[in-house]
Design a protein around this motif. Sequence first.
Motif, short mmCIF file in Angstrom:
data_model
loop_
_atom_site.label_atom_id
_atom_site.label_comp_id
_atom_site.label_asym_id
_atom_site.label_seq_id
_atom_site.Cartn_x
_atom_site.Cartn_y
_atom_site.Cartn_z
N ILE A 143 0.88 -1.17 0.00
CA ILE A 143 0.00 0.00 0.00
C ILE A 143 0.91 1.22 0.00
CG2 ILE A 143 -1.73 1.32 1.26
CD1 ILE A 143 -2.68 -1.34 2.47
N VAL A 144 0.75 2.08 -1.01
CA VAL A 144 1.62 3.24 -1.17
C VAL A 144 0.76 4.49 -1.35
CG1 VAL A 144 3.39 4.27 -2.64
CG2 VAL A 144 3.36 1.81 -2.31
N ASN A 145 1.17 5.58 -0.73
CA ASN A 145 0.50 6.87 -0.90
C ASN A 145 1.21 7.67 -1.99
OD1 ASN A 145 -1.66 7.06 1.12
ND2 ASN A 145 0.02 6.72 2.56
N VAL A 146 0.49 8.58 -2.63
CA VAL A 146 1.10 9.39 -3.69
C VAL A 146 2.24 10.25 -3.15
CG1 VAL A 146 -0.87 9.38 -5.26
CG2 VAL A 146 -0.67 11.18 -3.56
N GLY A 147 2.18 10.65 -1.90
CA GLY A 147 3.27 11.41 -1.30
C GLY A 147 4.57 10.61 -1.29
N GLU A 148 4.46 9.32 -1.05
CA GLU A 148 5.63 8.45 -1.07
C GLU A 148 6.16 8.30 -2.50
OE1 GLU A 148 6.78 4.08 0.76
OE2 GLU A 148 4.84 4.97 1.22
N LEU A 149 5.24 8.21 -3.47
CA LEU A 149 5.67 8.16 -4.87
C LEU A 149 6.43 9.43 -5.24
CD1 LEU A 149 2.49 6.69 -6.63
CD2 LEU A 149 4.61 5.50 -6.05
N ASN A 150 5.97 10.56 -4.74
CA ASN A 150 6.63 11.84 -5.01
C ASN A 150 8.07 11.83 -4.49
OD1 ASN A 150 6.22 14.55 -6.14
ND2 ASN A 150 6.64 15.23 -4.06
N ARG A 151 8.25 11.19 -3.34
CA ARG A 151 9.58 11.11 -2.72
C ARG A 151 10.49 10.13 -3.45
NH1 ARG A 151 11.59 7.82 1.05
NH2 ARG A 151 9.61 6.85 1.49
N LEU A 152 9.93 9.01 -3.95
CA LEU A 152 10.74 7.94 -4.53
C LEU A 152 11.03 8.10 -6.03
CD1 LEU A 152 9.00 4.89 -2.80
CD2 LEU A 152 11.26 5.84 -2.26
N LEU A 153 10.17 8.82 -6.74
CA LEU A 153 10.28 8.87 -8.20
C LEU A 153 10.74 10.24 -8.68
CD1 LEU A 153 6.95 7.02 -9.06
CD2 LEU A 153 9.26 6.05 -9.00
#
Length: 119
Positions: free
Chosen positions: A45-55
């Motif tokens: 389960i991933v939040n878009v905030g985490e995607l912003n940090r990782l990508l």
Amino acid sequence: MELKSTNPHLRMTVRFLEKAHRQYNAALWATVAELLSRPRRSRVIVNVGELNRLLNDGDIAVVPGKVLGDGELSKKVTVAAWSFSKTAVDKIKAAGGEAITIPELVRRMPKPSGVKLIT
């Protein structure tokens, strides 16, 4: 691998990924199939905030689970996942990105060079 899910769409997706792994010799698709075969409570389960940090801008990512809408996304990314919340799809599209299904990503990129696995 034995998939115990009763969800026919999930079973079909896992079989599709296993076939793509064999056909294109792409280990990533086998890994995604294995992660989707886990019990629901063990899936990613991933939040878009985490995607912003990782990508980074222009990245392509696959999430073998669900993407939720918590946080902000300021990068134009393509995200393939098993499922998305409505808020997550809205935020990804608002940032200029794309939210697609995992089979759609496999059809676009049978050999997944450059695709990031988010776990």
